[in-house]
Enzyme design. Structure first.
Site, PDB file in Angstrom:
ATOM      1  N   GLY A 271       1.664 104.582   2.446  1.00 43.10           N
ATOM      2  CA  GLY A 271       0.601 104.209   1.494  1.00 43.10           C
ATOM      3  C   GLY A 271      -0.397 103.246   2.119  1.00 43.10           C
ATOM      4  O   GLY A 271      -1.611 103.527   2.151  1.00 43.10           O
ATOM      5  N   CYS A 389       7.247  93.150  -0.709  1.00 48.15           N
ATOM      6  CA  CYS A 389       7.100  93.375  -2.156  1.00 48.15           C
ATOM      7  C   CYS A 389       8.255  92.657  -2.852  1.00 48.15           C
ATOM      8  O   CYS A 389       8.940  93.204  -3.710  1.00 48.15           O
ATOM      9  CB  CYS A 389       7.005  94.853  -2.521  1.00 48.15           C
ATOM     10  SG  CYS A 389       8.430  95.821  -2.092  1.00 48.15           S
TER      11      CYS A 389
HETATM   12  C1  LIG Z   1       8.381  98.098   2.566  1.00 43.27           C
HETATM   13  S1  LIG Z   1       8.571  99.614   3.348  1.00 43.27           S
HETATM   14  C2  LIG Z   1       6.935  99.910   3.957  1.00 43.27           C
HETATM   15  C3  LIG Z   1       6.005 100.518   2.937  1.00 43.27           C
HETATM   16  C4  LIG Z   1       4.736 101.034   3.570  1.00 43.27           C
HETATM   17  N1  LIG Z   1       4.026  99.988   4.273  1.00 43.27           N
HETATM   18  C5  LIG Z   1       3.819 101.670   2.555  1.00 43.27           C
HETATM   19  O1  LIG Z   1       2.890 101.020   2.072  1.00 43.27           O
HETATM   20  O2  LIG Z   1       3.999 102.853   2.260  1.00 43.27           O
HETATM   21  C6  LIG Z   1       9.422  99.219   4.813  1.00 43.27           C
HETATM   22  C7  LIG Z   1       9.638 100.378   5.762  1.00 43.27           C
HETATM   23  O3  LIG Z   1      10.204  99.866   6.969  1.00 43.27           O
HETATM   24  C8  LIG Z   1      11.083 100.831   7.478  1.00 43.27           C
HETATM   25  N2  LIG Z   1      11.960 100.137   8.457  1.00 43.27           N
HETATM   26  C9  LIG Z   1      13.126  99.496   8.230  1.00 43.27           C
HETATM   27  N3  LIG Z   1      13.619  98.981   9.373  1.00 43.27           N
HETATM   28  C10 LIG Z   1      12.731  99.299  10.339  1.00 43.27           C
HETATM   29  C11 LIG Z   1      12.685  99.067  11.731  1.00 43.27           C
HETATM   30  N4  LIG Z   1      13.649  98.373  12.367  1.00 43.27           N
HETATM   31  N5  LIG Z   1      11.637  99.565  12.427  1.00 43.27           N
HETATM   32  C12 LIG Z   1      10.655 100.262  11.815  1.00 43.27           C
HETATM   33  N6  LIG Z   1      10.655 100.527  10.493  1.00 43.27           N
HETATM   34  C13 LIG Z   1      11.675 100.044   9.768  1.00 43.27           C
HETATM   35  C14 LIG Z   1      11.758 101.365   6.269  1.00 43.27           C
HETATM   36  O4  LIG Z   1      12.348 102.638   6.524  1.00 43.27           O
HETATM   37  C15 LIG Z   1      10.599 101.445   5.267  1.00 43.27           C
HETATM   38  O5  LIG Z   1      10.000 102.701   5.338  1.00 43.27           O
END
Ligand SMILES: C[S@@+](CC[C@H](N)C(=O)[O-])C[C@H]1O[C@@H](n2cnc3c(N)ncnc32)[C@H](O)[C@@H]1O
Length: 454
Positions: A271, A389
């Site tokens: 997003g 969030c």
């Molecule tokens: C809060 S969400 C991000 C939402 C995104 N920014 C959006 O607006 O659609 C966090 C994301 O970080 C990913 N994530 C978790 N650990 C991670 C890592 N070590 N490296 C990269 N991505 C990671 C998760 O799978 C998730 O998709």
């Protein structure tokens, strides 16, 4: 009350019961299970809206309803058959949280229990729901919740249906004066907000009311967002206004010198990356989305291609704790870190029941590692935005403070000038921003802007 066998079960209640079962027994997400169940039952329009309120409202209000049911049943709730308990929760929501007449709420629940469980369980459900129907919600809360004077957070945990540890954690972040308003806001499903991706759509072509803070957003009164042509074509998307503001704040922060390499280190499902890429394209920059999980990286790639790819340099499936970038190589970085999501409870009915204090401790360790790694990749003169969030201080102020303590080359900058239209949004650290559902009608996004000095 005696009922003829084989009486027809109301399809809406049967569908809601299926949703509760899938959420409870299969760890399903209410918002994902609902559309599948609605389509299986061929429910649309007002019927679909009724099932949605029935199922999502029951999940959200579970702590309140369980306290009421515990007072009406003379054995512990864990000894009640789970299918019967789910049906009783649905019946209680109709009696105390919706305007369903008592006779309809009770008789349809009894029919449901007779059809799905047994005749005998139907009699039990009838007796319990008659007791529930003897009082309204306020009277029940007076009866079953600890008094506010003796235990203010315990009272709110029952009255506003949040786990006690979540009430405590949110209280530390928002303060006692606004705690009840915040918890109440978590129980109101938000309207759908759309974003017109700059350069691809304008908000004039979207239905709905312009959002007060993001110049690209509109709030829909209702209807299916997928039916909006700009959404179907990927030129606009569904996005909370708070999430729009995160992307806009990073794009608005000044950088010294080159401004071409933008990185979103935790991009899935894409997003904020989509909005950032659209903004990047307008000024000749390009964004790379990094995401750990394959299926989420694919969602980012799909978001990139549905927007025509402009402003996207690529999508990389990688672990951002060991980001595949050289030191000091990126001009702008978004770290929208994995977090408890306790600032987005309005849109995820079951989330509050799934999270544990243990998750919080694990996430904080990950957030610190990710932020330190983002600081390594940031070049001096560039801009790094840390966002969650969640307003929980362990994930916001404490993570940033710890990383700044370990990394003297990083410093905190003031993000507020880059969100000039948002009032009453001072965050817990100087210059940081904290949005709130009860103040801003957004998710409770936290934003901190970091710079690298050497
Ligand atoms: C809060 S969400 C991000 C939402 C995104 N920014 C959006 O607006 O659609 C966090 C994301 O970080 C990913 N994530 C978790 N650990 C991670 C890592 N070590 N490296 C990269 N991505 C990671 C998760 O799978 C998730 O998709």
């Amino acid at each position: 009350m005696s009922r003829p066998r084989g009486r027809r079960v109301d399809p809406a209640r049967a569908a809601a019961l299926e949703v509760l079962r899938a959420v409870r027994a299969e760890d399903g997400y209410t918002n994902l299970v609902l559309p599948a169940v609605l389509s299986q039952h061929g429910l649309t329009g007002r019927d679909a809206a009724f099932v949605t309120e029935l199922a999502a409202g029951t999940v959200r209000r579970q702590a309140t309803y369980d306290a009421v049911l515990a007072a009406c049943i003379d054995r512990p709730l864990r000894k009640v058959e789970t299918a019967v308990l789910d049906a009783l929760r649905l019946g209680t929501h109709q009696l105390l949280g919706m305007r369903v007449p008592a006779h309809a709420a009770i008789s349809t629940t009894v029919d449901l229990v007779r059809a799905k469980v047994s005749q005998g369980a139907g009699g039990f459900a009838n007796a319990v729901l008659r007791k529930v129907s003897a009082r309204d919600l306020a009277a029940w809360i007076d009866e079953v919740a600890p008094s506010s004077d003796a235990d203010a957070h315990g009272h709110l945990a029952v009255a506003e249906s949040h786990p006690r540890w979540v009430v405590d954690a949110l209280a530390s972040a928002v303060g006692e004066d606004e705690l009840a308003a915040l918890l109440a806001a978590d129980n109101v499903p938000p309207r759908v907000t759309l974003v017109a991706r700059p350069g691809r759509a304008t908000r004039d072509e979207l239905p709905g009311t312009p959002t007060p803070y993001s110049p690209y957003g509109v709030t829909l009164e209702g209807g299916d967002p997928a039916a909006v042509p700009a959404v179907a074509e990927g030129r606009a998307g569904v996005q909370d206004e708070g999430s729009q503001l995160v992307a806009l704040a990073l794009a608005a922060a000044p950088v010294e010198g080159r401004d071409e390499r933008w990185v979103d280190l935790c991009a899935g499902p894409g997003g904020k990356a989509s909005l950032l890429a659209a903004l990047a394209a307008e000024r000749g920059a390009a964004l790379t989305g990094v995401e750990l999980h394959h299926h989420r990286a694919r969602l980012v790639a799909r978001a990139a291609s549905s927007g025509g790819g402009a402003g996207f340099a690529g999508v990389v499936q990688a672990d951002a704790t060991r980001a595949p970038y050289a030191d000091a190589s990126a001009d702008r970085i978004l770290l929208d870190a994995p977090c408890t999501g306790l600032g987005a409870l309005r849109r995820r009915p079951e989330a509050r029941w799934r999270r544990t204090p243990g998750d919080l401790a694990e996430l904080v360790a990950l957030q610190r590692t990710l932020l330190a790694e983002a600081g390594r990749v940031l070049r001096p003169g560039g801009a790094l935005l840390y966002a969650t969030c969640s307003p929980v201080l362990a994930e916001t102020a404490e993570v940033v403070t710890a990383v700044l303590g370990d990394h003297p080359e990083l410093r905190l900058d003031d993000v507020r000038p880059h969100l000039p239209a948002v009032p009453d949004a001072d965050g817990p650290l100087p210059g940081s921003v904290q949005l709130w559902p009860h103040r801003h009608a957004t998710d409770a996004m936290f934003l901190a802007l970091l710079r690298r000095t050497s």
